[in-house]
Design a protein around this motif. Structure first.
Motif, PDB file in Angstrom:
ATOM      1  N   HIS A  28       0.802  -1.217   0.000  1.00  0.00           N
ATOM      2  CA  HIS A  28       0.000   0.000   0.000  1.00  0.00           C
ATOM      3  C   HIS A  28       0.842   1.278   0.000  1.00  0.00           C
ATOM      4  O   HIS A  28       0.300   2.378   0.094  1.00  0.00           O
ATOM      5  N   ARG A  30       0.071   3.823  -2.808  1.00  0.00           N
ATOM      6  CA  ARG A  30      -1.253   4.415  -2.610  1.00  0.00           C
ATOM      7  C   ARG A  30      -1.219   5.443  -1.484  1.00  0.00           C
ATOM      8  O   ARG A  30      -1.796   6.536  -1.593  1.00  0.00           O
ATOM      9  N   ALA A  53       0.336   8.592  -2.672  1.00  0.00           N
ATOM     10  CA  ALA A  53      -0.504   9.319  -3.623  1.00  0.00           C
ATOM     11  C   ALA A  53      -1.632  10.087  -2.946  1.00  0.00           C
ATOM     12  O   ALA A  53      -2.021  11.160  -3.401  1.00  0.00           O
ATOM     13  N   ILE A  54      -2.164   9.547  -1.839  1.00  0.00           N
ATOM     14  CA  ILE A  54      -3.309  10.210  -1.189  1.00  0.00           C
ATOM     15  C   ILE A  54      -2.881  11.062   0.001  1.00  0.00           C
ATOM     16  O   ILE A  54      -3.724  11.559   0.749  1.00  0.00           O
ATOM     17  N   VAL A 105     -10.322  11.401  -0.329  1.00  0.00           N
ATOM     18  CA  VAL A 105      -9.449  10.294   0.037  1.00  0.00           C
ATOM     19  C   VAL A 105      -9.525  10.049   1.541  1.00  0.00           C
ATOM     20  O   VAL A 105      -9.973  10.908   2.300  1.00  0.00           O
ATOM     21  N   ALA A 144      -3.823   9.077   4.795  1.00  0.00           N
ATOM     22  CA  ALA A 144      -2.750   8.164   4.412  1.00  0.00           C
ATOM     23  C   ALA A 144      -2.140   7.467   5.627  1.00  0.00           C
ATOM     24  O   ALA A 144      -1.893   6.256   5.617  1.00  0.00           O
ATOM     25  N   PRO A 204      -9.867   1.147  -2.540  1.00  0.00           N
ATOM     26  CA  PRO A 204      -8.998   2.319  -2.692  1.00  0.00           C
ATOM     27  C   PRO A 204      -9.766   3.559  -3.115  1.00  0.00           C
ATOM     28  O   PRO A 204     -10.686   3.491  -3.925  1.00  0.00           O
ATOM     29  N   SER A 205      -9.360   4.702  -2.547  1.00  0.00           N
ATOM     30  CA  SER A 205      -9.863   5.994  -2.997  1.00  0.00           C
ATOM     31  C   SER A 205      -9.000   6.449  -4.163  1.00  0.00           C
ATOM     32  O   SER A 205      -7.830   6.091  -4.276  1.00  0.00           O
ATOM     33  N   GLU A 206      -9.600   7.213  -5.039  1.00  0.00           N
ATOM     34  CA  GLU A 206      -8.808   7.793  -6.125  1.00  0.00           C
ATOM     35  C   GLU A 206      -7.892   8.861  -5.551  1.00  0.00           C
ATOM     36  O   GLU A 206      -8.330   9.704  -4.763  1.00  0.00           O
ATOM     37  N   PRO A 207      -6.618   8.847  -5.898  1.00  0.00           N
ATOM     38  CA  PRO A 207      -5.723   9.896  -5.400  1.00  0.00           C
ATOM     39  C   PRO A 207      -6.126  11.248  -5.948  1.00  0.00           C
ATOM     40  O   PRO A 207      -6.761  11.337  -6.991  1.00  0.00           O
TER      41      PRO A 207
END
Length: 545
Positions: free
Chosen positions: A24, A27, A30-31, A180, A183, A209-212
Motif C-alpha cells: 500500500h 497508494r 498518492a493520497i 481520500v 494516508a 482504494p480511494s482515487e488519489p
C-alpha cells in the motif's frame, strides 16, 4: 480467541506488516494530503516499520534462534516488541513515522504491564496521542483509538480500524476535498490487520482504494493544531526538522515543547529513558535545532524543504531579495582549537575565535557583533559549547542580528559546514545545507592521556595514546600511527568518500603520509585531504564524509 503475542507471533507480524505496508506504500504516498501534501507518508511508514522489523535480526532480539522453554516464549515476545520500539525510535521518518515509533513503544509498555492485546493497543493509542502536540481526529490517532476500544470490548480491532479509516474523510476537510482517506490512518490500519492475522485471526480486507487527488485538487496545507473540520490553516512552515535528542531532565523536555510549539506545527516528540525523537515543521530551521541544543544533545539532524501551496519547494518561490533591496551581509563565526585551523577558517571567509576564549556567552556574542554582519552562522565545533552558543545566538537576535547555531561537535564538522557555505544563498537554505554537511561528517581524534583515568575502553595511564570516535574513547594504545589507523578502520567501516586529517602541533613526523597510504591501500575510492591544524589538545583530528 486470538493467540498470545509470543515471539513467533511477533515475527509473523513483522513479516505480514512489512508485506502489507509495501503493498500500500504507493497508494499512501498518492493520497497524502494531511498535514502536508508532500507525498511521502507511505514511504515514511514503510521505512520506520522496516527499521523496527530489522531489530529482530540482532542477536539480543532473537532468542528464538535456539530451542526455548515454552514458558519463556511470551517473555521473549515482549522483549522483541521493546527492541522493535527502540529501533523505530532511532529510524523514525517524518511525522507519521515518529507517531508509529511512539505507537510501538506504547504497545511494548502495555505488553509489559498487562500482557493482553487490549492493554497493548490501549497503551499504544495513548502513547501516540500523547506524543502529538495538537492531536487531530481523522488521522492515524483516530484509528488507534478505535482499535483499542474494540479490543477492550472483546471485538475485532482490525475491523474497527477499517471502519474508522473509512470515516476519516468526514473528520478532516482536507480529506473531504480530495476525496481520500487519511494516508497515515491507512498505514496503521494495514499494520493492525497484519497483527490480527499474525494472532491467528481472519483479517478483514482494507476498504476499497480511494482515487488519489488529481491536478484539479488543491494541495491541502492544514496544520494539525487546527479544528478537526476547519478550513486550511495558514502556515509559515517551510522546513521539516527531525533529530534524536539525548536529554534526561523532564523539565528540559517540557521547555523544548514550549519553545518548538510556537515555531510551527506538526510537533511530535516521542521516546523516553533519556532518548527522544523530535519532529516539527517550522519556518526557522536553525531555531528548531537551537531549541534542541538548549534541552540536551541533538544528533542525526535531518532538515528537508516542505512543499508550498503549489507543491514546489518554498525556496524556489523566494529566490532572492526584492529589486532595490539593500543586501544583508552574512558572516560565519567558528570556534577553533589551533592557529592552523584558524587560518583555514579565515581563508574560507569565516571569523575564527580561539577555543580557550569561547567558553562564555559574552565572548561568543562579542565575536558575532565584531563580524559586523546582519546574518551570522555560529560554529561552536564542540558539544560542550552548544548551550552557551545557543544563548549567545538568542542574545544576538535581541540586537537585531539574525543568528543561527550550526550544531557542529568537532572542528572537522565545522570544516565540512564551511565547505558548503554560500553567502549569496538565502540564509535559511545556507543554515540547512551547512547543518546537513556537518551531520554527515563522522569525527574522531587521537590524543595522549595526561593522567590515569577510567574510559569507555578501559583504564588508561598517563602517556597512553587514546583513539576517540564521536567523542568516546574507543581504544587505548601506545603508538600514534597505529591508534590512528585503528580509528580510521572503525570510522570507514560504514563507508565514506572523503577523509580529512588535521595534524596537531605534536603529530609525529610522517604521520600524514603513512595514513594517506593506509587509506589508499584499503579504500581505493576514498580521497584524503590533510591540513596543518597545529592544535595542542590532540595529535590528530579525523573527519569522514
Amino acid at each position: 480467541m486470538p493467540q498470545p503475542l509470543d515471539a513467533a507471533a511477533v515475527r509473523r507480524w513483522c513479516a505480514l506488516g512489512r508485506e502489507s505496508l509495501r503493498a500500500h506504500c504507493a497508494r499512501m504516498d498518492a493520497i497524502n494530503v494531511f498535514p502536508v501534501a508532500d507525498g511521502d507518508t507511505g514511504t515514511n511508514l514503510c521505512l520506520t516499520f522496516e527499521a523496527a522489523a530489522e531489530a529482530l535480526s540482532a542477536p539480543e532480539a532473537a532468542p528464538g534462534a535456539e530451542a526455548l522453554p515454552a514458558a519463556l516464549d511470551e517473555e521473549h515476545g515482549g522483549r522483541m516488541l521493546r527492541a522493535m520500539a527502540h529501533a523505530a525510535l532511532l529510524g523514525a521518518r517524518g511525522n507519521s513515522g515518529t507517531i508509529l515509533a511512539e505507537y510501538l513503544r506504547g504497545m511494548a509498555r502495555g505488553r509489559t504491564e498487562d500482557g493482553g492485546l487490549a492493554a497493548m493497543l490501549r497503551g499504544a493509542a495513548r502513547a501516540a496521542r500523547a506524543a502529538v502536540a495538537h492531536p487531530v481526529e481523522g488521522t492515524m490517532l483516530t484509528v488507534a483509538a478505535a482499535a483499542a476500544d474494540a479490543a477492550e470490548a472483546g471485538g475485532d480491532p482490525a475491523a474497527a480500524a477499517n471502519e474508522a479509516l473509512s470515516a476519516t474523510p468526514g473528520q478532516l476537510a482536507a480529506l473531504a476535498r480530495a476525496g481520500v482517506v487519511d494516508a497515515g490512518a491507512l498505514g496503521l490500519t494495514a499494520l493492525l490487520g497484519a497483527l490480527w492475522a499474525a494472532l491467528g485471526e481472519q483479517a478483514p480486507p482494507l476498504p476499497e482504494p480511494s482515487e488519489p487527488p488529481g491536478p484539479s485538487v488543491p494541495a491541502a496545507r492544514e496544520a494539525p493544531c487546527g479544528p478537526a473540520r476547519g478550513e486550511p490553516v495558514p502556515s509559515r512552515s517551510e522546513f521539516e526538522v527531525m533529530y534524536l535528542l539525548e536529554a534526561d531532565d523532564p523539565a528540559a523536555l517540557d521547555a523544548l515543547r514550549s519553545r518548538l510549539d510556537p515555531l510551527g506545527d506538526s510537533l511530535v516528540i516521542g521516546g523516553g529513558e533519556g532518548l527522544w525523537s523530535v519532529h516539527v515543521h517550522v519556518a526557522d530551521a536553525g531555531a528548531a535545532v537551537e531549541a534542541g541544543l538548549a534541552a540536551g544533545r541533538p544528533y542525526r539532524i535531518r532538515i528537508a524543504h516542505l512543499p508550498g501551496p503549489q507543491g514546489a519547494p518554498r525556496s524556489d518561490r523566494a529566490a532572492g531579495p526584492a529589486p532595490g533591496a539593500v543586501p544583508v551581509r552574512r558572516a560565519v563565526v567558528a570556534v577553533v582549537p589551533g592557529e592552523g585551523l584558524a587560518a583555514l577558517c579565515r581563508d574560507a571567509g569565516a571569523s575564527a575565535l580561539p577555543a580557550p576564549e569561547a567558553a562564555s556567552e559574552e565572548a561568543l556574542l562579542a565575536a558575532v557583533r565584531a563580524s559586523g554582519a546582519g546574518e551570522v552562522a555560529l560554529l561552536p565545533n564542540g558539544g560542550e559549547l552548544h548551550t552557551v552558543a545557543a544563548r549567545a545566538a538568542d542574545a544576538a537576535r535581541t540586537e537585531g542580528i539574525r543568528c543561527a547555531v550550526i550544531p557542529t561537535r568537532a572542528a572537522v564538522q565545522g570544516l565540512a559546514a564551511l565547505a558548503v557555505h554560500q553567502p549569496d544563498r538565502r540564509f535559511d537554505e545556507d543554515v540547512v545545507t551547512m547543518t546537513s554537511a556537518a551531520g554527515a561528517t563522522r569525527f574522531g581524534e587521537v590524543t595522549v592521556a595526561t593522567r590515569q583515568a577510567w574510559t569507555s575502553a578501559g583504564v588508561c595511564q598517563a602517556g597512553d595514546v587514546l583513539g576517540l570516535v564521536e567523542g568516546d574513547v574507543a581504544l587505548i594504545g601506545s603508538g600514534t600511527a597505529q591508534v590512528a589507523k585503528d580509528v580510521l578502520a572503525r570510522m570507514l567501516a560504514p563507508g565514506g568518500e572523503l577523509v580529512t586529517l588535521v595534524l596537531g602541533a605534536d603529530a609525529p613526523q610522517g604521520l600524514a603520509t603513512e595514513l594517506e597510504a593506509y587509506v589508499r591501500a584499503g579504500h581505493l575510492a576514498v580521497d584524503t585531504v590533510v591540513y596543518e591544524g597545529r592544535q595542542h589538545d590532540a595529535s590528530l583530528l579525523i573527519g569522514v564524509e
